[in-house]
Design an enzyme around this catalytic site. Structure first.
Site, PDB file in Angstrom:
ATOM      1  N   HIS A 159      43.237  14.442  -4.198  1.00  0.00           N
ATOM      2  CA  HIS A 159      44.131  14.710  -3.066  1.00  0.00           C
ATOM      3  C   HIS A 159      45.172  15.765  -3.442  1.00  0.00           C
ATOM      4  O   HIS A 159      46.356  15.609  -3.187  1.00  0.00           O
ATOM      5  CB  HIS A 159      44.811  13.404  -2.634  1.00  0.00           C
ATOM      6  CG  HIS A 159      45.676  13.536  -1.416  1.00  0.00           C
ATOM      7  ND1 HIS A 159      45.213  14.023  -0.204  1.00  0.00           N
ATOM      8  CD2 HIS A 159      46.985  13.249  -1.212  1.00  0.00           C
ATOM      9  CE1 HIS A 159      46.202  14.018   0.667  1.00  0.00           C
ATOM     10  NE2 HIS A 159      47.295  13.567   0.088  1.00  0.00           N
ATOM     11  N   ASP A 171      43.263  14.514   4.375  1.00  0.00           N
ATOM     12  CA  ASP A 171      42.322  15.609   4.110  1.00  0.00           C
ATOM     13  C   ASP A 171      41.155  15.582   5.098  1.00  0.00           C
ATOM     14  O   ASP A 171      40.661  16.636   5.512  1.00  0.00           O
ATOM     15  CB  ASP A 171      41.789  15.514   2.677  1.00  0.00           C
ATOM     16  CG  ASP A 171      42.875  15.631   1.645  1.00  0.00           C
ATOM     17  OD1 ASP A 171      43.833  16.408   1.860  1.00  0.00           O
ATOM     18  OD2 ASP A 171      42.799  14.944   0.608  1.00  0.00           O
TER      19      ASP A 171
END
Length: 337
Positions: free
Chosen positions: A199, A172
């Site tokens: 996530h 990310d």
């Protein structure tokens, strides 16, 4: 060019370790779509002298034979099947776990739950029995559930240390860095964006207000950028049209995180990574925030910092889903036998 890029990924801080004993790193799921390129990158690290590749796939000895032909200074060993997992993790310093099935079009990370969490729990149980002092990074999706499940397994074995268990959310961050660099015509290697929360989808909260260097976007652009970061995994799944999920970028991110753990174990100061960990600095029992990693794991959790109004709304939207993900994983771990 490829070799040069790979070395740049791995060699951060490597020169100061050249005269020191290297580490043993175990890749659990090393023959899979993420595991193979991840192992390729780690094989080039001067910080690692022993690289153990574990998988249930019969192709594993071939993967290891292939890797072993590389002229780098690490020894690679093959470990196939649960019966050989103990040897793979024995005396290891770091375990990185990309094991599991990939997402396909139309699937969410949560759709992977039963299969992948079972695989993670099988691996974590053996780690807890054989190498409870290893630093463990979980890549397998859904990370938001896998980390709490793993924690419960380790608790039952009376070896749980929250400082040593990490959910790898680095992808990310690297996506955020890249996307912002593209929009602002910056060098992506100079951009650093903390990404907090979890996530998956709306639990991914990029703190663009805390970006280095400082950047600003109009609100409409900020909304689109944030959505792209949150749905970047789906972007790759759809682009591969059923042929897989994010493997190369995840391997890159996993190698960065693994290298950071190795650097910290070998004594480099100020190693900071965002990671999904047990949290005492947020309202969620597990939460991704920047953490300082040392020889024995997490030394300090830096928390969220000051959020913009936009980021506060993202946090508000993320917490209910994150709570559900965490509970589902923890319940699975408690009932795992």
């Amino acid at each position: 060019m490829f070799s040069k890029v790979c070395k740049n990924i791995i060699n951060q801080g490597a020169r100061q370790y050249s005269s020191k004993k290297g580490l043993k790193v175990t890749v659990c799921g090393g023959s899979g779509g993420i595991g193979q390129p991840l192992s390729l990158l780690l094989k080039q690290s001067p910080l690692i002298t022993d690289l153990a590749i574990y998988d249930i796939a019969p192709v594993t000895p071939g993967v290891v034979a292939d890797l072993s032909h590389m002229d780098t200074n690490s020894n690679v060993t093959s470990h196939v099947g649960l019966d050989n997992l103990k040897d793979a993790v024995a005396d290891t310093d770091v375990v990185i776990i990309p094991a599991g099935i990939p997402r396909k079009p139309g699937m969410t990370r949560d759709d992977l739950f039963n299969t992948n969490i079972s695989i993670v729990c099988d691996i974590i149980k053996v780690i807890g029995q054989v190498s409870p002092h290893a630093l463990v990074g979980i890549i397998s999706n859904p990370v938001n559930s896998a980390v709490p499940a793993a924690a419960e397994i380790l608790k039952k074995l009376n070896v749980y240390d929250p400082k040593r268990l990490f959910g790898v959310t680095t992808l990310d961050i690297v996506r955020s860095n890249r996307f912002i660099a593209e929009l602002k015509c910056l060098n992506a290697t100079d951009v650093n964006v903390p990404v907090i929360g979890g996530h998956s989808g709306p639990t991914i909260i990029p703190l663009i207000s805390q970006c280095t260097p400082q950047v600003k976007f109009d609100h409409d652009v900020l909304v689109k950028l944030t959505k792209r970061i949150q749905e970047a995994g789906t972007e790759v799944v759809q682009a591969k049209a059923g042929a897989g999920s994010a493997t190369l970028s995840m391997a890159y991110a996993g190698a960065k995180f693994t290298t950071s753990m190795c650097r910290a174990i070998l004594g480099e100061p100020n190693v900071v990574e965002c990671s999904f960990v047990e949290s005492t600095v947020t309202d969620s029992p597990y939460f991704s925030t920047p953490v300082l990693i040392g020889k024995n794991g997490i030394e300090k959790n830096f928390g969220m910092g000051n959020l913009s109004d936009f980021e506060k709304e993202l946090l508000k939207a993320a917490l209910p889903e994150l709570a559900s993900n965490i509970k589902k994983g923890a319940d699975f771990g408690k009932n795992y036998k």
